[in-house]
Write an enzyme that holds these catalytic residues in place. Structure first.
Site, mmCIF file in Angstrom:
data_model
loop_
_atom_site.group_PDB
_atom_site.id
_atom_site.type_symbol
_atom_site.label_atom_id
_atom_site.label_comp_id
_atom_site.label_asym_id
_atom_site.label_seq_id
_atom_site.Cartn_x
_atom_site.Cartn_y
_atom_site.Cartn_z
ATOM 1 N N VAL A 261 0.859 -1.183 0.000
ATOM 2 C CA VAL A 261 0.000 0.000 0.000
ATOM 3 C C VAL A 261 0.899 1.237 0.000
ATOM 4 O O VAL A 261 1.636 1.481 0.957
ATOM 5 C CB VAL A 261 -0.943 0.001 1.220
ATOM 6 C CG1 VAL A 261 -1.828 1.239 1.207
ATOM 7 C CG2 VAL A 261 -1.785 -1.266 1.241
ATOM 8 N N ASP A 262 0.816 2.012 -1.083
ATOM 9 C CA ASP A 262 1.691 3.181 -1.248
ATOM 10 C C ASP A 262 0.843 4.354 -1.711
ATOM 11 O O ASP A 262 0.504 4.464 -2.894
ATOM 12 C CB ASP A 262 2.798 2.870 -2.257
ATOM 13 C CG ASP A 262 3.826 3.989 -2.345
ATOM 14 O OD1 ASP A 262 3.690 4.968 -1.590
ATOM 15 O OD2 ASP A 262 4.757 3.878 -3.163
ATOM 16 N N SER A 263 0.510 5.240 -0.773
ATOM 17 C CA SER A 263 -0.289 6.412 -1.130
ATOM 18 C C SER A 263 0.521 7.449 -1.894
ATOM 19 O O SER A 263 -0.045 8.418 -2.398
ATOM 20 C CB SER A 263 -0.874 7.049 0.139
ATOM 21 O OG SER A 263 0.162 7.464 1.013
ATOM 22 N N GLY A 264 1.827 7.262 -1.995
ATOM 23 C CA GLY A 264 2.651 8.193 -2.758
ATOM 24 C C GLY A 264 2.826 7.800 -4.204
ATOM 25 O O GLY A 264 3.408 8.569 -4.976
#
EC number: 3.4.23.-
Length: 411
Positions: A261-264
């Site tokens: 999970v990588d919101s960037g």
């Protein structure tokens, strides 16, 4: 006038303090003030100005040429031994070492009577090894490389700190070669002594010289960096640790996948190997090929416009960009997270899917894929990790040290 004193004691770190004194103040009174500030006895204090020691204690500071803003160097001299008392012919000398002191003497000394000895020739005290300030040699064994090596090998905590803060010396220690360890240790001690001498020359140099000002500025900057790191290690040691990344369990086309999970990240991506395992390579649209740019660059093979991702009991539509060489199987980017209004709750350690209200936990380190673990096991790897190599070298070095000690005892 305001004088800055750079204090270099024998057994403590260097300090700096300022004294506002009168030019008519005598040197002996100035030494008393320095004793209060530094804690060094006045009899052991040596004041240096312009690379020249100040000798006359009754002379005023102004007569030495001191001005407002000057910098002095305070060095702690070696303790002087008391001269031997002259013996009077015909009188016996009393051996006071046989007198028992309550609470400190052993049982043998309590029962030993006082003995009178005949006058004998006074033997000079054995010479003591003196160390120049800044040489880095201390009574804790630094002047004995073999003893220091045994102390470090017997203390895993100190050895780990040495590997972190002084890798060259740690490498020489773990090599098991005493000559190499001694050479590296002596080189570092000489380098430290040279830096200390340069610091003393810098403090006694002309403060208006441009080169001296640049060196002073660099010295202050480096000191601030060290102080900042020391405060951080004391107040927030957790900032020096590493955290595991956020992974969740999911299924793509019925195949289990651990997704990062990588919101960037701007888009959701999947590796080519994972796409082949999930049998969705047949859906890749190669017209969307290109280059993915971030910290590095990777080749995009194409795009899967629509696939089904199962998170817990929810089936969510998702699109993937397929990368040719990607270590992680799948990455949930911001496009997927915003579409389904996902929230990262670090307090509960869960990922909340806003459109359905479903929560899924983030994986602990033991369940992470091999490439994402901070400390992973040797299964599935052909080459050992660096810490495993270091542990093996430490065990070999300890074994060699034990063997060397046994040989010395046999001799």
């Amino acid at each position: 006038m305001l004088l800055t004193v750079f204090c270099a004691p024998r057994d403590r770190s260097e300090t700096t303090f300022a004294l506002d004194v009168s030019p008519e103040l005598e040197l002996r009174d100035f030494l008393a003030l320095c004793e209060l500030e530094s804690g060094i006895p006045a009899g052991e204090i040596q004041i240096i100005y312009a690379e020249q020691p100040l000798q006359d204690p009754t002379r005023a500071l102004g007569n030495y040429g001191l001005k407002d803003g000057d910098v002095l160097v305070l060095r702690q001299a070696e303790r002087l031994r008391a001269p031997p008392q002259p013996t009077v012919p015909g009188l016996p000398r009393i051996d006071f070492s046989s007198i028992a002191v309550p609470g400190t003497s052993s049982g043998q000394n309590r029962n030993r009577p006082q003995q009178a000895q005949r006058p004998s020739t006074t033997q000079p005290p054995p010479p003591q090894a003196t160390t120049s300030p800044g040489s880095g040699v201390s009574p804790q064994g630094l002047d004995n490389p073999a003893l220091l090596r045994d102390m470090l090998l017997a203390n895993p905590h100190e050895l780990s700190l040495l590997k972190e803060r002084n890798p060259p010396l740690a490498e020489a220690l773990l090599s098991g070669d005493l000559e190499r360890f001694t050479k590296v240790l002596m080189e570092q001690q000489q380098d430290r002594a040279r830096r200390d001498q340069e610091r003393i020359k810098l403090l006694t140099a002309d403060p208006f010289d441009l080169d001296a000002q640049a060196k002073i500025e660099e010295e202050i900057r480096q000191h601030n960096i060290e102080e900042n790191m020391t405060i951080a290690m004391e107040e927030a040691p957790e900032s020096f640790g590493q955290v595991v990344m956020l992974y969740i369990n999911c299924k793509v086309n019925g195949h289990p996948v651990k997704a990062f999970v990588d919101s960037g990240a701007q888009m959701t991506i999947m590796s080519q190997a994972c796409a082949e395992r999930c049998n969705i390579m047949r859906l890749v649209d190669r017209r969307w090929a290109g280059i993915a740019k971030g910290v590095g660059t990777q080749k995009i093979i194409g795009r899967v416009h629509l696939a089904q991702v199962q998170i817990e009991g929810d089936f969510l539509p998702c699109s993937f960009s397929i990368l040719e060489d990607q270590p992680m199987d799948m990455l949930l980017g911001l496009d997927m997270l915003k579409r389904h209004q996902c929230s990262i709750d670090l307090k509960k350690n869960v990922l909340l899917i806003g459109t359905t209200g479903t929560e899924t936990r983030f994986l602990p380190e033991a369940e992470l894929p091999e490439c994402a673990r901070l400390a992973y096991g040797p299964e599935g790897r052909e080459e050992p990790r660096p810490d495993e190599i270091a542990d093996r070298e430490l065990a070999e070095a300890i074994q060699r040290s034990v063997q060397d000690s046994g040989k010395m005892h046999d001799m």
